[in-house]
Motif scaffolding. Structure first.
Motif, PDB file in Angstrom:
ATOM      1  N   HIS A  91       0.849  -1.197   0.000  1.00  0.00           N
ATOM      2  CA  HIS A  91       0.000   0.000   0.000  1.00  0.00           C
ATOM      3  C   HIS A  91       0.886   1.249   0.000  1.00  0.00           C
ATOM      4  CE1 HIS A  91      -2.969   2.945   1.213  1.00  0.00           C
ATOM      5  NE2 HIS A  91      -3.916   2.024   1.215  1.00  0.00           N
ATOM      6  N   TRP A  92       0.577   2.225  -0.884  1.00  0.00           N
ATOM      7  CA  TRP A  92       1.412   3.421  -1.012  1.00  0.00           C
ATOM      8  C   TRP A  92       1.661   4.123   0.319  1.00  0.00           C
ATOM      9  CZ3 TRP A  92      -1.141   7.801   0.551  1.00  0.00           C
ATOM     10  CH2 TRP A  92      -2.558   7.777   0.508  1.00  0.00           C
ATOM     11  N   GLN A  93       0.676   4.026   1.232  1.00  0.00           N
ATOM     12  CA  GLN A  93       0.784   4.720   2.509  1.00  0.00           C
ATOM     13  C   GLN A  93       1.888   4.124   3.388  1.00  0.00           C
ATOM     14  OE1 GLN A  93      -3.265   4.785   3.702  1.00  0.00           O
ATOM     15  NE2 GLN A  93      -3.146   6.817   4.620  1.00  0.00           N
ATOM     16  N   ALA A 106      -0.304  -3.730  -4.341  1.00  0.00           N
ATOM     17  CA  ALA A 106      -0.518  -2.460  -3.660  1.00  0.00           C
ATOM     18  C   ALA A 106      -1.745  -2.586  -2.738  1.00  0.00           C
ATOM     19  CB  ALA A 106      -0.689  -1.350  -4.697  1.00  0.00           C
ATOM     20  N   GLY A 107      -2.312  -1.439  -2.358  1.00  0.00           N
ATOM     21  CA  GLY A 107      -3.355  -1.447  -1.329  1.00  0.00           C
ATOM     22  C   GLY A 107      -4.673  -2.077  -1.759  1.00  0.00           C
ATOM     23  N   GLN A 123       0.319   3.085  -8.702  1.00  0.00           N
ATOM     24  CA  GLN A 123      -0.543   3.466  -7.593  1.00  0.00           C
ATOM     25  C   GLN A 123      -0.296   4.905  -7.141  1.00  0.00           C
ATOM     26  OE1 GLN A 123      -0.197   1.711  -3.706  1.00  0.00           O
ATOM     27  NE2 GLN A 123       1.872   0.971  -4.019  1.00  0.00           N
ATOM     28  N   PHE A 145      -3.075   7.268  -6.849  1.00  0.00           N
ATOM     29  CA  PHE A 145      -4.019   7.198  -5.744  1.00  0.00           C
ATOM     30  C   PHE A 145      -3.459   7.829  -4.476  1.00  0.00           C
ATOM     31  CE2 PHE A 145      -4.712   3.627  -8.588  1.00  0.00           C
ATOM     32  CZ  PHE A 145      -6.019   3.869  -8.949  1.00  0.00           C
ATOM     33  N   ALA A 146      -2.145   8.091  -4.492  1.00  0.00           N
ATOM     34  CA  ALA A 146      -1.492   8.577  -3.290  1.00  0.00           C
ATOM     35  C   ALA A 146      -1.820  10.045  -3.047  1.00  0.00           C
ATOM     36  CB  ALA A 146       0.008   8.399  -3.415  1.00  0.00           C
TER      37      ALA A 146
END
Lengths: 311, 311
Positions: free
Chosen positions: B122-124, B154-155, B193, B196-197
């Motif tokens: 996940h990018w976070q 990814a997320g 991704q 989406f970040a």
């Protein structure tokens, strides 16, 4: 606190529930408050098995205090019993909003909640919904569709798009966008669900319509007028348009265009042929016509699609 | 028959499981055979509650006969016990492929299964993964990432993209595309991704880096060289690049570009300002530079995005 109730029936697909539920849950995480409370409901309290055979505990529709009732996909050949339909109608009266995911539209339709309304469902079943419930204005090319306080959405993952819209309605654009970013989904997907529909599944049951579409496929590079297709089907122009719409939920011109963009997209993605030649080969005449059709249906021009596949 | 085992831990998000499971299930439906058998696994047989508090029955990792082991997202602050890690490693040895969804990459990393490999999450949490496990080559801008027989994604909803790729690997493009059409998801999503970040979440822990990024935000219309940003951070150019990469998993130039496209996208979506003026205001200089950055990051030009929001 906004109370969301998901109505599920035996054999429901977990993703129909998990998609929108995950979006509402992400609002709680993001805002750090219990903005949404999620309940899973059926006609009677107990346990309902999903399509993977996992048991899901459910509360009763009758007891639920709701702000939003969301009916997820269920079997389309077996509408809920009259008694269950009555419970759904009662629960909908106690809710501010009613929504469906995927073939959940058939459940709302059976309960009479879509009468005279605009609605959508999974592209594979849109024509069937239109046939079974002629009073509904079925909008086949939508990811979701709102008519007053009744929201319907397209197939399976479109339940996430639906939830994002309800969240935007409740908490504004920024919160909905944050949720989309967290889930790694597009906020406001481009194009309609047509882009996901396989042309082959548009084949209508009616033999004469099927013959007309077969002719269109075989002569895709030529000019295909509705008059010519009606002639192949052996119908008057008016009769052809009416039967076509009833069977497929759309118009002959739209189906021919979709055939063309689908054929073109395959060649765009898998060959290095010049765009101009592809446009001609599938009957768009020139690249500009094809470009406009691509943008309308896929939300982006052929070149972007080719680039994305390469990268 | 291909046996898929999903490893879940307490409080797992239902969508992490339901997304890929729904894709494999759709193959069975589409082919009309049991191409995939799905099991949900934990260290010990029993029941695991998901993040909505629903109880999910699980089998034991030890007993599972698997072709593919998929570890879904779990808590990143609490790696599994040494004993559970051992069970995961043993199960992975009996599997042909190992994969993770979302923060499941942290579980694979804790078990040593990502050592020296390319991986995403996940990018976070990508920067955190890079910090905690320096031997992993974290690729932050990926929807999924394959290194040999180890696949990471990814997320959350990226688990669906991952499953589509595994399906394509097993059954070819046409089957995977059919599943995507059925689920109403994009087959082969455009861009990484990054799109989406939320820029705000790129803020690194290091105060000096945060100062440099704060400066970049405040001076976004100006030319922002890495030299200038290193100066604001009070570091040498080399030190700045190294610390920046370790903290964020990417380069200063990329983060500045991402800040610019995010700022521009907001204005593209919500205003009618000319594209040229927006390009200038966020520091792209001219519209052509901005257009190229949009295509690289979002897979489409600003005009397509504006059109899609309008329609």
């Amino acid at each position: 606190m906004h109370r969301i109730g998901f109505y599920v029936s035996s054999g429901f697909q977990m993703l129909d529930l998990a998609g929108p539920a995950g979006a509402f849950e992400a609002v709680n995480q993001q805002l750090g408050i219990s903005a949404y409370r999620i309940q899973v409901l059926a006609a009677i309290e107990g346990v309902v098995a999903n399509s993977l055979g996992m048991a899901t505990p459910v509360a009763s529709l009758d007891d639920a205090e709701l702000d939003t009732l969301i009916v997820i996909g269920g079997p389309i050949n077996q509408p809920p019993s009259a008694d269950t339909q009555r419970r759904i109608v009662e629960a909908s009266k106690r809710s501010r909003r009613v929504a469906s995911v995927c073939t959940g539209a058939f459940t709302l339709a059976a309960a009479g909640l879509l009468d005279g309304r605009r609605a959508t469902t999974h592209w594979q079943y849109a024509a069937r919904l239109q046939r079974d419930y002629p009073s509904i204005h079925v909008e086949v090319d939508r990811i979701f569709c709102r008519d007053g306080d009744v929201w319907t959405s397209a197939g399976i993952t479109a339940g996430i798009d639906l939830a994002l819209t309800l969240i935007e309605d409740d908490h504004g654009f920024a919160v909905a966008k944050g949720v989309a970013q967290h889930l790694v989904v597009y906020h406001r997907r481009h194009g309609g669900q047509s882009q996901f529909a396989a042309s082959v599944d548009l084949a209508p049951r009616n033999d004469r319509l099927a013959a007309a579409l077969g002719y269109a496929r075989d002569h895709i590079a030529e000019t295909l007028t509705v008059e010519r297709l009606a002639e192949i089907a052996g119908m008057s122009l008016r009769q052809f348009g009416r039967v076509f719409r009833a069977q497929t939920g759309t118009t002959p011109a739209r189906v021919v265009e979709r055939l063309r963009v689908d054929l073109a997209r395959g060649r765009i993605e898998t060959t290095t042929e010049p765009v101009e030649r592809i446009a001609e080969a599938v009957g768009f005449g020139d690249a500009e016509n094809m470009r406009r059709a691509f943008i309308r249906i896929y939300g982006q021009p052929p070149q972007s699609i080719r680039r994305a596949v390469r990268s």
